[in-house]
Each structure stands twice: as structure tokens, then as C-alpha cells.
Design a protein around this motif. Structure first.
Motif, PDB file in Angstrom:
ATOM      1  N   ILE A 240      36.936  36.655  42.212  1.00  0.00           N
ATOM      2  CA  ILE A 240      37.582  37.893  42.644  1.00  0.00           C
ATOM      3  C   ILE A 240      36.862  38.462  43.863  1.00  0.00           C
ATOM      4  O   ILE A 240      37.497  38.926  44.813  1.00  0.00           O
ATOM      5  CB  ILE A 240      37.639  38.915  41.490  1.00  0.00           C
ATOM      6  CG1 ILE A 240      38.639  38.450  40.433  1.00  0.00           C
ATOM      7  CG2 ILE A 240      38.001  40.304  42.000  1.00  0.00           C
ATOM      8  CD1 ILE A 240      38.681  39.308  39.185  1.00  0.00           C
TER       9      ILE A 240
ATOM     10  N   GLU B 124      44.104  45.364  46.870  1.00  0.00           N
ATOM     11  CA  GLU B 124      43.196  44.531  46.093  1.00  0.00           C
ATOM     12  C   GLU B 124      42.930  45.110  44.709  1.00  0.00           C
ATOM     13  O   GLU B 124      42.861  44.369  43.736  1.00  0.00           O
ATOM     14  CB  GLU B 124      41.889  44.327  46.842  1.00  0.00           C
ATOM     15  CG  GLU B 124      42.026  43.395  48.015  1.00  0.00           C
ATOM     16  CD  GLU B 124      42.540  42.029  47.606  1.00  0.00           C
ATOM     17  OE1 GLU B 124      42.007  41.424  46.662  1.00  0.00           O
ATOM     18  OE2 GLU B 124      43.505  41.569  48.235  1.00  0.00           O
TER      19      GLU B 124
ATOM     20  N   ASP C 212      46.150  44.530  42.685  1.00  0.00           N
ATOM     21  CA  ASP C 212      46.309  43.093  42.441  1.00  0.00           C
ATOM     22  C   ASP C 212      45.329  42.600  41.386  1.00  0.00           C
ATOM     23  O   ASP C 212      45.709  41.867  40.468  1.00  0.00           O
ATOM     24  CB  ASP C 212      46.124  42.316  43.744  1.00  0.00           C
ATOM     25  CG  ASP C 212      46.441  40.837  43.587  1.00  0.00           C
ATOM     26  OD1 ASP C 212      47.382  40.501  42.842  1.00  0.00           O
ATOM     27  OD2 ASP C 212      45.731  40.036  44.203  1.00  0.00           O
ATOM     28  N   ASN C 213      44.088  43.016  41.479  1.00  0.00           N
ATOM     29  CA  ASN C 213      43.094  42.532  40.538  1.00  0.00           C
ATOM     30  C   ASN C 213      43.214  43.179  39.167  1.00  0.00           C
ATOM     31  O   ASN C 213      42.832  42.571  38.171  1.00  0.00           O
ATOM     32  CB  ASN C 213      41.679  42.702  41.121  1.00  0.00           C
ATOM     33  CG  ASN C 213      41.448  41.701  42.221  1.00  0.00           C
ATOM     34  OD1 ASN C 213      41.711  40.527  42.072  1.00  0.00           O
ATOM     35  ND2 ASN C 213      40.969  42.186  43.351  1.00  0.00           N
TER      36      ASN C 213
ATOM     37  N   THR D 169      34.442  36.721  38.115  1.00  0.00           N
ATOM     38  CA  THR D 169      33.900  37.763  38.995  1.00  0.00           C
ATOM     39  C   THR D 169      33.594  37.257  40.403  1.00  0.00           C
ATOM     40  O   THR D 169      34.016  37.889  41.383  1.00  0.00           O
ATOM     41  CB  THR D 169      32.655  38.408  38.358  1.00  0.00           C
ATOM     42  OG1 THR D 169      33.013  38.918  37.073  1.00  0.00           O
ATOM     43  CG2 THR D 169      32.117  39.525  39.220  1.00  0.00           C
TER      44      THR D 169
ATOM     45  N   ALA E 187      43.784  40.153  36.700  1.00  0.00           N
ATOM     46  CA  ALA E 187      42.548  39.814  35.973  1.00  0.00           C
ATOM     47  C   ALA E 187      42.607  40.208  34.523  1.00  0.00           C
ATOM     48  O   ALA E 187      43.373  40.867  34.011  1.00  0.00           O
ATOM     49  CB  ALA E 187      41.347  40.498  36.626  1.00  0.00           C
TER      50      ALA E 187
ATOM     51  N   VAL F  99      38.605  39.200  47.482  1.00  0.00           N
ATOM     52  CA  VAL F  99      38.585  40.512  48.131  1.00  0.00           C
ATOM     53  C   VAL F  99      37.966  40.406  49.526  1.00  0.00           C
ATOM     54  O   VAL F  99      38.484  40.973  50.493  1.00  0.00           O
ATOM     55  CB  VAL F  99      37.830  41.536  47.251  1.00  0.00           C
ATOM     56  CG1 VAL F  99      37.586  42.827  48.009  1.00  0.00           C
ATOM     57  CG2 VAL F  99      38.603  41.800  45.966  1.00  0.00           C
TER      58      VAL F  99
END
Length: 67
Positions: free
Chosen positions: A14, A59, A62-63, A11, A67, A18
Motif C-alpha cells: 500500500i 488514496e 481507495d485503500n 502495508t 484493504a 501511494v
């Protein structure tokens, strides 16, 4: 890689990614406008309006994939 090198979890890593994406996205979009003799705050307002949705979408996608 920065978050991993610092021993951070997923977390915070990430969140850092971002934040850096927005920082560099805004900076790289602002530079040409400043070169075109647009004032700093005028350039920044144009960039915020034009790039926020684009960077946020990039973002999120992508995440969700990574993730």
C-alpha cells in the motif's frame, strides 16, 4: 502487483502504491504546465497546491475500500 511479485506484505504494498500515485500524479500534472512555458519550480508549486488534497483523498478512499 509489484508488491506481490516482490513478496511484500499488505502495508509495504500500500505504501508503494501511494508513493507511485503521488509521483505519477505530480508528474502528469506538471508536464502541461512546463509545456505552457511555466518555470519548473513555479509549475511544481502550482501542482503541489492543486493536486495534493485530490491525490490524498483518492488514496485514502481507495485503500479503505480495497484493504
Amino acid at each position: 502487483m509489484i508488491g506481490m511479485a516482490l513478496g511484500w506484505g499488505i502495508t509495504p504494498t500500500i505504501a508503494l502504491a501511494v508513493a507511485l500515485a503521488f509521483l505519477y500524479g505530480y508528474a502528469l500534472s506538471t508536464l502541461p504546465l512546463l509545456s505552457a512555458a511555466l518555470g519548473f519550480f513555479a509549475a511544481l508549486s502550482v501542482v503541489f497546491a492543486a493536486e495534493t488534497l485530490s491525490i490524498a483523498t483518492m488514496e485514502v478512499v481507495d485503500n479503505l475500500v480495497m484493504a
